[in-house]
Design an enzyme around this catalytic site. Structure first.
Site, PDB file in Angstrom:
ATOM      1  N   ARG A   1       0.830   4.856  17.619  1.00 52.38           N
ATOM      2  CA  ARG A   1       0.681   5.814  16.574  1.00 52.38           C
ATOM      3  C   ARG A   1       1.264   7.141  16.828  1.00 52.38           C
ATOM      4  NH1 ARG A   1       0.905   2.104  14.203  1.00 52.38           N
ATOM      5  NH2 ARG A   1      -0.593   1.038  13.034  1.00 52.38           N
TER       6      ARG A   1
ATOM      7  N   ASP B   1       0.729  -1.293  -0.024  1.00 51.23           N
ATOM      8  CA  ASP B   1      -0.009   0.038  -0.168  1.00 51.23           C
ATOM      9  C   ASP B   1       0.790   1.330  -0.021  1.00 51.23           C
ATOM     10  OD1 ASP B   1      -1.870  -2.033   0.683  1.00 51.23           O
ATOM     11  OD2 ASP B   1      -3.210  -0.529   1.561  1.00 51.23           O
TER      12      ASP B   1
END
Lengths: 397, 397, 397, 397
Positions: free
Chosen positions: C79, C17
């Site tokens: 994150r 991706d």
């Protein structure tokens, strides 16, 4: 000649903005049903006042609903009531669209639209103030006025107040314009529901409010002997008395759901009286620990209402729980309204948990003071341990 | 001739009860040090007012401390301040005992004793109103009067008010006697710190209060130009202005820690002004989500204070957290005091999170209204799912 | 020849991706810096493992951070760590843009972007999976593969697992594909960090973990006598032992921030051991009431992390409060790891609030059992009142 | 000849302590009814197992009731069940007294007595272990043995285990004696309900549990095809399976209500399986925000149960609210039980709020990814403001 884009139910206030929106939607090729809550002139004229009082204000009274310690949520509570009706009309008229005139920075767009999505998930929403074609065409009041004049829409002749205002049965809010500077005082001629306390009567009015299951069922003016006992009349009467004495004015900065702070000025005369009275009868009849839990549910409820989640699984759950807590909230509060204030004078209830004999300093009642020694000592076990282990006594002293 | 049973530090108010207790303790064979907070005549005369304001009232202001939505905790906050000093004296004088005149049904016994145990875990406490020998000997005021007269203790000549009263720098509380019937109105001559709003000035006083780190650092009378900036002077001045305008009177039923409901009437003039002002500057400068968390810590803090846990690990923890939250609570609030009410007029702050341009209805600011559509739609995902699964649209409508 | 649209820092995983996104961004006219957390081949190769353990995992350990009672937040915590570094690079390289490969339905997009906006408010974010030009061009893995092959991007030769996976030092998550049906069992060959408990050793490993201020400072294998004491080594060692014994596997349905439920399978070996150990030493050393308040802060913290608000005023506030609560969380826990479970065996601490003499059933200690009678009776005051007023005794029985 | 002091209903376990208490009460001049929950030999032999499961364990399952993150409340829940029956007998037999053998340092005395006072406010409680005449006469097991022998009470011939134990249908607890040192490991021969996981089967058992309104209604052994569907049988079967695989053992230090920390070892096989299964089906079927509110109610409920307030207005209120939250908690969970662990394998429900199409990474469903951009940006408004005002970007980086 050309096909309609579809049918829109517009929440129409009768003012300049939504008049222009109505026209603009037609220009864009939509058929429009104007749904007017405050009656003036077009298709659906609605009086939602009774259901607003019973289904929206009463639960807020039960919850002692206050946002951020000060705001009584007058606008927030009205939005789901209006949007629910709007959606009912949309379903009934087989309209795929609803529209409103709320701005793109405010809370009301959220409250309207969450209600619509919750009750009519397939609906599509047209919010012109978030559509670039609309908001870049109408950059200010002047553009709207010109547009209105050009299309023969009656325009307000009086100069606009340098702030914006939203009124309903529960309150009026004032914001923006000169009020955007949070240091500026509100002008004294701003308020429309309440008298300036400096000019209000120099004698109080004394009222008795009877509650059952946490909602008011009768208000009596003690001196005059008059009373009101339907929800709508009762609430209007409290607005009248509260307004006469300048009750319920606040000037606050609040936190909007969309993440910015805004300054608002509100007047909520009847709601403020009820908040005081309900707090009083509730504490009188509700167990202490139930009260604590219910208090935090009430804070949650207030936040949900403010953010537009009246119709949500969590708000339904919280409303149910709060309603359950009100089963024994019954009795009569006497209070005096005077110069912007509400003073509780006394209360009585067949369901009170207040035990005059138990609490009396003159009578022993069914209570052995020696028990308190044990109670205190056991409560001190932790504290003494903490002290022992901190070796802290000396330091603290 | 006979050996002393030990040394007792008695919290002595100068009134009839503690005068009799002092004597009775001596009769029982104790040596007694009377520790008098409000100065009259004996060994330890203490002025704790400055530390009371800075170490006890200021944290309560930071917390917006209110018990059960209404009571500003004037008595509750004073107890640990007094008991801490009492314990210091006890340690310093090597006394094994402390004693007080609080009744066996009230909160104050708990507050006094938990403080004592927390700071001086080995201490022994003599609470005569929980000792059968004492309370069955002195069954009422008459017994105490006779005992006092017999032993040459000066007794009050004025007839006792038909209620009991507790006064400190922060407030006066009234309870018991004729007030025990919760329906009875408080007599108009009861209040001593505040004027009756009916008789208060017909012109407001406008004040500016400057805050830093969540505590007031200066009060200015706008018209007169005078200002106060030491904690004690500042607080006394607010009491004066608040008292003059009848601010801070409440009549409530509350839930005592020992499990009974009691009726209390309170007047807290300066504290009430500060509560309004602090709420305002706090919301102006504090992030919304921090505020929510801090609000629940403030409710916890209030409950801990009320219940007597000022000196406890959890209260120290909560105080620390609340203090941390106040780092940016800075700025100036302008308010008007009038006829029992405090009206916020405006506010400003170098640390405000209010962004006039961002919130403006006339300027776009750094904000794209289209974002609100996505925000609302994502917030509606849950609601639409809920509706879908309930098959509830029809039913709800 | 043509002007660059600007510089983008792309969080690059090295997978299909983000490889395609890298190329696509260049096609669109951007200059791209690929920021690779797990090292493979390009510009910014980063080892954030040490700071991830100390600045992100340790606060989660202190908080007992668990989302919705089960999920240990392995992805959520990573994150902000990655995005913080990405933003640092962007600032340093004067890039106006950041980009990532997170999908438009997930939590990670929110976590990445809120971190970016919080730390670099002027940044612009390119999220190709939310851009119609991108996602309508690449409708599945096949489109990406073709695009990659056409442009000479090395493509994976092994067939893709029928689920998606995200791995970091703390955990691996598995979701989507065949796991989207919540009834389907996870295939037994899915897990990569932990052994299947059915195949794990038939003898436990016994560890000692030493804590200071609520974080682990040393792990010792009791039998082998080896120990680890730097954060990274210590945590990796716990992963190894936990993995060997199949610890930390869960299969859950969770609620995403964007309002949908998703099914996730996680393995968090070291983190699960630490959760058990920390819970134990914390309860051993922390006052009961502090613990209660801290528990609710920990739940709030977990929710904030999950929703992407690591860098927010409220999360900073909560982290500060939790950190404060850990001051005395110190001591040693002994535990056994076996067949997917962690068993606490014993604990000791110089700062324990456990008082063996006080609690002993054989020794009286500094405790008078009579006090318990008073404690109970006072606690019953409310309950007896409630009963009296309900007249409910008979009914209840 | 001499008058009885009155009639006492004694909660009689059949063990040494309560046998001696029975005798001692008679010696003191009371008539005694022994109320035996676990049947052995005397007047009221009660089997409360079915009502224990349905009226006490089931609400705990609905609440995910866990005290201090670990303890499943097996003892706490049993006490109100027993005391309620004891009080019923007392009322029925017109006994003014109830008595029990709980110690003066524990939680059980509180749980017993609060239940008694709540349901029979006029009752008087005789707690011999808090009566100096009793506890100074019986200073240890030896004194009790001698007393028993002297009066012909059958005494245990087996040597007492060096710890104390309390067993009921839900769990067994072990504490005191050699366990009082929190560092000591529990002996491996201590556990009676669960097998040592080291010796448990090397193959899992796979179960399906069906829930309706948040309580289990059927358990099926997938391989064997057998199932149970009455509450008592179902729960006993889960105990059996859990016990066979060593599920539900914990070793903790906990905080007693009376303020001291104690060390307890518990085994709760069936309850632990149910906790895992219920958590799973609940998250699958309950809205996220309802879940959050319900989670905090569950924590409150757990604390109330632990502290003995099962019969209290607040616990009744919380039970009602939790029960309401369970309306749609319905469906089937498949799980595997193995070596001390419970692994969720999958779940299905007609009332699930999980929407496979909506969440799918392969299908768009009724979801526009662009909405997420707006959602994130609006959520970032606060964060960017915070950054702006802190001027903190640089500092943070």
């Amino acid at each position: 000649m050309c096909m309609s884009k579809g049918l829109v139910v517009l929440a129409y206030s009768g003012g300049l903005d939504t008049s222009c929106i109505l026209l603009w939607l037609k220009e864009q090729g939509y058929d429009v049903i104007a749904f007017l809550v405050t009656p003036r002139f077009t298709v659906f004229i609605e009086d939602l006042r009774s259901e607003f009082v019973q289904e929206f204000i009463w639960p807020a009274v039960q919850a002692n609903a206050v946002y951020e310690d000060r705001y009584l949520l007058g606008t927030s509570i009205a939005r789901p009531c209006i949007a629910r009706r709007q959606v009912q009309i949309a379903r009934q008229e087989r309209a795929q669209y609803v529209s409103h005139g709320a701005t793109g920075k405010g809370n009301d767009q959220v409250r309207f639209e969450l209600t619509c999505y919750a009750l009519y998930p397939q609906v599509q929403i047209i919010a012109p103030w978030r559509i670039p074609e609309f908001y870049s065409r109408f950059r200010g009041r002047k553009d709207l006025m010109e547009y209105a004049e050009k299309h023969g829409i009656p325009v307000p002749v009086t100069p606009k107040a340098p702030w914006s205002m939203d009124a309903n049965l529960m309150h009026i809010s004032y914001e923006s314009g000169i009020l955007e500077n949070p240091k500026n005082h509100a002008p004294s001629d701003l308020y429309q529901m309440t008298k300036n306390p400096e000019d209000s009567p120099s004698e109080p009015d004394v009222l008795e409010i009877d509650f059952a299951k946490g909602v008011p069922v009768r208000v009596t003016h003690v001196k005059e002997g008059t009373s009101k006992d339907t929800p709508l009349e009762l609430f209007c009467y409290l607005n009248e008395i509260g307004g006469k004495h300048g009750v319920g004015r606040i000037d606050i900065v609040e936190n909007r759901f969309i993440g910015m702070k805004s300054r608002g000025i509100y007047e909520t005369p009847g709601g403020t009286i009820l908040l005081h009275a309900h707090l009083d009868i509730e504490t009188f009849t509700m167990d202490r620990e139930v009260r604590k839990i219910k208090q935090s549910l009430g804070i949650k409820f207030s936040e949900l209402i403010y953010n537009g989640f009246w119709y949500s699984p969590e708000c339904e759950f919280v409303r149910h729980c709060i309603d359950k807590s009100q089963e024994n909230v019954e009795g009569r509060v006497q209070l005096s309204v005077f110069k912007g204030q509400v003073y509780i004078l006394g209360r009585e209830s067949p369901k009170s948990l207040y035990n005059e004999e138990l609490v009396s300093m003159d009578v022993q009642g069914d209570y052995d003071p020696c028990d308190a020694s044990g109670f205190i000592k056991i409560n001190a076990v932790r504290l003494r341990e903490h002290n022992r282990l901190q070796g802290a006594a000396q330091k603290t002293l």
